[in-house]
Design an enzyme around this catalytic site. Structure first.
Site, short mmCIF file in Angstrom:
data_model
loop_
_atom_site.label_atom_id
_atom_site.label_comp_id
_atom_site.label_asym_id
_atom_site.label_seq_id
_atom_site.Cartn_x
_atom_site.Cartn_y
_atom_site.Cartn_z
N ASP A 343 -10.64 -22.09 26.98
CA ASP A 343 -10.01 -20.22 26.94
C ASP A 343 -10.54 -19.54 25.71
OD1 ASP A 343 -8.32 -21.76 25.96
OD2 ASP A 343 -6.76 -20.91 27.02
N ASP A 345 -7.12 -18.60 22.97
CA ASP A 345 -5.82 -18.71 22.74
C ASP A 345 -5.47 -18.05 20.94
OD1 ASP A 345 -4.81 -20.94 25.19
OD2 ASP A 345 -6.45 -21.42 23.87
N ASP A 438 -5.57 -15.98 26.06
CA ASP A 438 -3.93 -15.96 27.05
C ASP A 438 -3.59 -15.23 25.01
OD1 ASP A 438 -4.62 -17.57 28.65
OD2 ASP A 438 -3.62 -19.89 27.43
#
Ligand code: DCT
Ligand code: MG
Length: 514
Positions: A343, A345, A438
């Protein structure tokens, strides 16, 4: 920086005889720009050193008189690895130095070939020599790697992405993951800790004795190392890889939103493939799991650095639209220098603002209108100011955050992206990729703690907290540091200040890949 001058290496008497080469350096033509050599005089003698320096320079190599930061290859003769390490320690080679440590045979092989030859088999120590006292406990015996025992805490070790023991650490990580699936926390942590230690060692293990004296090296760990050394693979790891339970846990938990509980449930229900999961009309999937299955292919293919940079532009564009002063920082694995991640962040803070919580709502609304949000889950802050940091080293933090799947336009990602190379014919038609993002919002006063916490790695964070608790009587989490002796919170405006509060040498983000 702390340079080692030639004059430190040559006895005064010899120095007076004029050991410097009479040929001016500018008269040599450098042919191999990637390499900068330094030759250690110890046990070689000044005249042989000068001879080799001159020869190498005439062959087009750059050879420095001093051991500066630009040196990439340090060459020594008749010295054991331990002797050279001790020599470097005495001369306080500053943190930041990066070079290979090679036997002089490498240099002579280069001279014969008239070009740089592969240095692998000439390594005295595959090296990333650092300032030893913080990383290596007292020097014990000379002549063996085990003379250098690293700290039991990852936050006292410098762990870059140069892992010289990947074949061992990959094996440990598979075993750790298998224990995690079986909810055996102790064994899982044992293998994770051992992997973390091996990742920081500046040499490849060639016999099991090489880990003697290192922390977290229990009998089971040594058994796996021995297997790999003898058979070049571990039968325990092979058993795990061939185990259906492990294979399916890995498959099911690779879906965004699926944890161990769901994975076990699906297994008990007799589900064996993701197709079966998708087709099972009786399954009650969460919104997160539906999104995870819908965008499965995109999400399992790792996010490249190019994609992370592109996502970074999207996030910054939007955040600055509403809050031009906001600080937006790429955290997680990409801040540690990783080239791929599962992902992307981001940490967001607004200096001098008390209304930063509004920001994330504005960003989400904007993306919804633009059709960029494939999924999101916004979690409001639950932080209470007076609450002390949690004792649990794996505790979640209380920041406002958004777990999202962003529709990333392929056009925005420059060449070098993994998007196009993995695309099937059908995928070719699709001009976007779903990526996990995120977003974490922290109040400005907590920014340094939030940044430290969200940079990871998880093992590094765990050990920072464990160190604070056990060595300093302090409590650390992603919000604050509390000193139990002084009964007060310690403010910090930067990560450096947090390390200083803890009495730790500063470890750069790219050295936190524990
Ligand atoms: N973190 C945290 N609290 C969470 C989740 C993560 O404090 N609830 C920290 C630990 C590591 C960091 O944030 C980033 O988390 P990940 O994205 O899971 O790890 P990563 O190192 O970025 O790994 P990857 O490259 O796979 O994304
Ligand atoms: Mg990450």
């Amino acid at each position: 920086m702390n340079k080692i001058r030639t004059t430190d290496l040559i006895p005064k008497r010899k120095r007076q005889k004029g050991m410097q080469s009479s040929v001016p350096l500018s008269s040599y033509q450098i042919q191999f720009n990637d390499i900068t050599i330094f030759i250690v005089e110890r046990k070689m003698g000044a005249s042989r050193r000068m001879f080799l320096m001159d020869l190498a320079r005439r062959k087009g190599f750059r050879v420095e008189n001093e051991l500066s930061d630009s040196v990439t290859h340090v060459v020594a003769e008749n010295n054991s690895c331990s002797e050279i390490l001790k020599w470097l320690q005495i001369h306080q080679v500053e943190s930041g130095s990066r070079f290979q440590l090679l036997d002089a045979a490498w240099l002579t092989a280069c001279m014969e070939a008239g070009r740089p030859v592969d240095s692998e088999k000439y390594q005295l120590l595959v090296s990333q020599i650092r300032k030893f006292p913080t990383l290596y406990l007292p020097y014990r015996t000379v002549g063996s790697y085990s003379a250098y025992a690293v700290s039991q805490y990852a936050c006292q070790r410098r762990t870059t992405l140069n892992n010289y023991n990947k074949k061992f650490t990959d094996a440990f990580e598979i075993l750790a993951e298998n224990y995690e699936f079986r909810e055996n926390k102790g064994a899982c942590l044992a293998f994770r800790r051992a992997a973390s230690v091996l990742k920081c060692l500046p040499f490849t293990i060639v016999r099991v004795n090489d880990v003697e004296g290192q922390p977290w090296m229990g009998e089971q760990i040594k058994g796996v190392i021995e297997d790999i050394l003898e058979e070049s693979e571990s039968s325990r790891v092979n058993d795990v890889l061939n185990n259906e339970n492990y294979r399916l846990s890995k498959l099911f938990t690779s879906v965004f939103g699926v944890g161990l509980k769901t994975s076990e449930k699906w297994y008990r229900m007799g589900l064996r493939t993701l197709e079966e999961v998708k087709c099972d009309a009786n399954l009650k999937l969460t919104r997160m799991q539906r999104a995870g299955l819908l965008h499965y292919e995109d999400l399992v293919s790792c996010v490249s650095k190019a994609e992370a940079d592109s996502a970074s532009l999207v996030v910054k564009d939007t955040v600055w639209r509403f809050s031009p002063n906001a600080l937006v920082t790429l955290t997680g694995g990409f801040r540690r220098g990783k080239k791929t991640g599962h992902d992307v962040d981001f940490l967001i803070t607004v200096p001098g603002s008390r209304q930063e919580e509004e920001l994330l709502h504005l960003v989400i609304d904007f993306w919804k209108k633009q059709g960029l949000l494939l999924y999101y889950d916004l979690i409001e802050s639950t932080f209470e100011k007076t609450k002390r940091p949690s004792r649990n080293v794996d505790a979640l933090d209380h920041f406002q955050k958004c777990f999202a799947i962003l529709k990333l336009n392929k056009e925005r990602v420059g060449p070098g992206s993994s998007i196009k190379s993995v695309a099937s014919a059908e995928e070719e038609m699709k001009d976007w990729k779903a990526i996990r993002v995120d977003l974490v919002v922290s109040p400005f006063e907590q920014y340094a703690y939030a940044l430290l916490g969200w940079t990871g790695s998880r093992q590094f964070e765990r050990d920072l907290r464990r160190y604070a608790t056990h060595e300093k009587k302090m409590m650390l989490d992603n919000h604050a540091l509390y000193d139990k002796t002084k009964k007060m919170f310690l403010n910090a405006a930067s990560e450096e200040e947090i390390f200083a509060h803890l009495g730790l040498d500063y470890i750069e983000p790219w050295e936190r890949n524990a």
